[in-house]
Design a protein around this motif. Structure first.
Motif, PDB file in Angstrom:
ATOM      1  N   ASP A 150       0.814  -1.220   0.000  1.00 34.23           N
ATOM      2  CA  ASP A 150       0.000   0.000   0.000  1.00 34.23           C
ATOM      3  C   ASP A 150       0.846   1.268   0.000  1.00 34.23           C
ATOM      4  O   ASP A 150       0.310   2.371   0.139  1.00 34.23           O
ATOM      5  N   GLY A 151       2.162   1.131  -0.144  1.00 34.29           N
ATOM      6  CA  GLY A 151       3.038   2.290  -0.207  1.00 34.29           C
ATOM      7  C   GLY A 151       3.554   2.766   1.141  1.00 34.29           C
ATOM      8  O   GLY A 151       4.388   3.669   1.208  1.00 34.29           O
ATOM      9  N   THR A 152       3.087   2.157   2.236  1.00 32.76           N
ATOM     10  CA  THR A 152       3.529   2.551   3.569  1.00 32.76           C
ATOM     11  C   THR A 152       4.775   1.748   3.942  1.00 32.76           C
ATOM     12  O   THR A 152       4.792   0.524   3.781  1.00 32.76           O
ATOM     13  N   THR A 153       5.793   2.442   4.412  1.00 30.90           N
ATOM     14  CA  THR A 153       7.012   1.779   4.859  1.00 30.90           C
ATOM     15  C   THR A 153       7.395   2.302   6.240  1.00 30.90           C
ATOM     16  O   THR A 153       6.937   3.363   6.664  1.00 30.90           O
ATOM     17  N   LYS A 154       8.231   1.531   6.917  1.00 30.92           N
ATOM     18  CA  LYS A 154       8.809   1.982   8.181  1.00 30.92           C
ATOM     19  C   LYS A 154      10.178   1.330   8.319  1.00 30.92           C
ATOM     20  O   LYS A 154      10.447   0.275   7.741  1.00 30.92           O
ATOM     21  N   PHE A 155      11.016   1.982   9.079  1.00 30.51           N
ATOM     22  CA  PHE A 155      12.356   1.466   9.314  1.00 30.51           C
ATOM     23  C   PHE A 155      12.411   0.845  10.697  1.00 30.51           C
ATOM     24  O   PHE A 155      12.033   1.482  11.679  1.00 30.51           O
ATOM     25  N   ASP A 156      12.845  -0.410  10.775  1.00 34.94           N
ATOM     26  CA  ASP A 156      13.000  -1.095  12.055  1.00 34.94           C
ATOM     27  C   ASP A 156      14.408  -0.799  12.565  1.00 34.94           C
ATOM     28  O   ASP A 156      15.389  -1.318  12.011  1.00 34.94           O
ATOM     29  N   PRO A 157      14.529   0.066  13.589  1.00 35.80           N
ATOM     30  CA  PRO A 157      15.859   0.455  14.047  1.00 35.80           C
ATOM     31  C   PRO A 157      16.617  -0.681  14.742  1.00 35.80           C
ATOM     32  O   PRO A 157      17.846  -0.693  14.710  1.00 35.80           O
ATOM     33  N   LEU A 158      15.910  -1.630  15.328  1.00 34.77           N
ATOM     34  CA  LEU A 158      16.580  -2.741  15.996  1.00 34.77           C
ATOM     35  C   LEU A 158      17.347  -3.605  14.994  1.00 34.77           C
ATOM     36  O   LEU A 158      18.505  -3.927  15.184  1.00 34.77           O
ATOM     37  N   TRP A 159      16.676  -3.970  13.912  1.00 33.66           N
ATOM     38  CA  TRP A 159      17.285  -4.849  12.919  1.00 33.66           C
ATOM     39  C   TRP A 159      17.847  -4.084  11.719  1.00 33.66           C
ATOM     40  O   TRP A 159      18.415  -4.674  10.815  1.00 33.66           O
ATOM     41  N   GLU A 160      17.639  -2.753  11.709  1.00 33.02           N
ATOM     42  CA  GLU A 160      18.128  -1.897  10.626  1.00 33.02           C
ATOM     43  C   GLU A 160      17.629  -2.409   9.282  1.00 33.02           C
ATOM     44  O   GLU A 160      18.381  -2.672   8.356  1.00 33.02           O
ATOM     45  N   CYS A 161      16.295  -2.511   9.204  1.00 30.34           N
ATOM     46  CA  CYS A 161      15.632  -3.117   8.057  1.00 30.34           C
ATOM     47  C   CYS A 161      14.429  -2.267   7.651  1.00 30.34           C
ATOM     48  O   CYS A 161      13.629  -1.877   8.501  1.00 30.34           O
ATOM     49  N   LEU A 162      14.294  -2.012   6.367  1.00 28.58           N
ATOM     50  CA  LEU A 162      13.117  -1.317   5.852  1.00 28.58           C
ATOM     51  C   LEU A 162      11.987  -2.331   5.683  1.00 28.58           C
ATOM     52  O   LEU A 162      12.179  -3.386   5.065  1.00 28.58           O
ATOM     53  N   GLU A 163      10.811  -1.992   6.230  1.00 27.60           N
ATOM     54  CA  GLU A 163       9.648  -2.861   6.121  1.00 27.60           C
ATOM     55  C   GLU A 163       8.580  -2.158   5.289  1.00 27.60           C
ATOM     56  O   GLU A 163       8.447  -0.942   5.333  1.00 27.60           O
ATOM     57  N   ALA A 164       7.843  -2.950   4.547  1.00 21.19           N
ATOM     58  CA  ALA A 164       6.747  -2.442   3.722  1.00 21.19           C
ATOM     59  C   ALA A 164       5.449  -3.085   4.194  1.00 21.19           C
ATOM     60  O   ALA A 164       5.431  -4.252   4.585  1.00 21.19           O
ATOM     61  N   ARG A 165       4.372  -2.311   4.154  1.00 19.87           N
ATOM     62  CA  ARG A 165       3.077  -2.830   4.600  1.00 19.87           C
ATOM     63  C   ARG A 165       2.312  -3.386   3.400  1.00 19.87           C
ATOM     64  O   ARG A 165       2.278  -2.784   2.326  1.00 19.87           O
TER      65      ARG A 165
END
Length: 169
Positions: A150-165
Motif C-alpha cells: 500500500d506504499g507505507t514503509t517503516k524502518f525497524d531500528p533494531l534490525w536496521e531493516c526497511l519494512e513495507a506494509r
C-alpha cells in the motif's frame, strides 16, 4: 512433499521453535538486515523468547492472538510458525494483523505456509502485515493471497531493516 499438522504451541516446543526461528531468520534475512546482529542470534536467545510466549499464550489468546506451529508428521519436527491477531499499530488499515509467518526454507512450496497463515488470520479476513521490503519471495507469496503493497514503509531500528506494509481488503 511431506504432510503437516498445524497446532497450537505448547510446553516442550520451546527448543524446536527457537532453533527453527534462528535457522529461518539466518536463511531468509541475510543481506536484508544488520548482518552482525543476525549473525549473533542464537537458538538459546529465541528459546527464552518462546518460553515467555508459551507461558503467556492463554492471556494472549484472550486478546485474540493466535500462534500456531507446523509439524512435519514424517519426523515430528516443527518446521514453521505463525502469529496473527489484533493490530499492533495506531490507525491500522484492517482489524487483523499477520504478526509473523516463518517456515524453514526446505519446506517452501509445500503449502505449509498457506496453512499456517489461514489458521491464524483466516482465508478471507481483511488483514495487513509488515514484510522486509527486500524480501521479494515473501512479497510474491503474500500477493498470491491477495495482499498488496500500500506504499507505507517503516524502518525497524533494531534490525536496521526497511519494512513495507501489505494489505488484503
Amino acid at each position: 512433499m511431506g504432510s503437516y499438522s498445524i497446532r497450537d504451541i505448547g510446553p516442550a516446543d520451546e527448543t524446536q521453535l527457537g532453533t527453527a526461528h534462528v535457522a529461518i531468520w539466518k536463511a531468509t534475512y541475510a543481506g536484508m538486515m544488520n548482518s552482525a546482529k543476525l549473525d549473533a542470534i542464537r537458538p538459546r536467545d529465541r528459546i527464552e523468547r518462546w518460553e515467555h510466549i508459551i507461558a503467556g499464550r492463554d492471556e494472549a489468546s484472550s486478546r485474540g492472538v493466535r500462534t500456531r506451529c507446523a509439524v512435519d508428521t514424517d519426523c515430528s519436527s516443527i518446521v514453521g510458525f505463525a502469529t496473527g491477531g489484533p493490530p499492533r499499530d495506531e490507525n491500522p488499515p484492517a482489524s487483523t494483523e499477520l504478526w509473523s509467518l516463518n517456515v524453514l526454507p526446505e519446506h517452501h512450496g509445500t503449502g505449509v505456509a498457506t496453512a499456517l497463515m489461514v489458521e491464524v488470520i483466516g482465508q478471507q479476513t481483511p488483514a495487513y502485515l509488515w514484510v522486509a521490503a527486500a524480501n521479494d519471495r515473501a512479497v510474491a507469496f503474500y500477493r498470491k493471497h491477495r495482499f498488496e503493497l500500500d506504499g507505507t514503509t517503516k524502518f525497524d531500528p533494531l534490525w536496521e531493516c526497511l519494512e513495507a506494509r501489505m494489505v488484503r481488503a
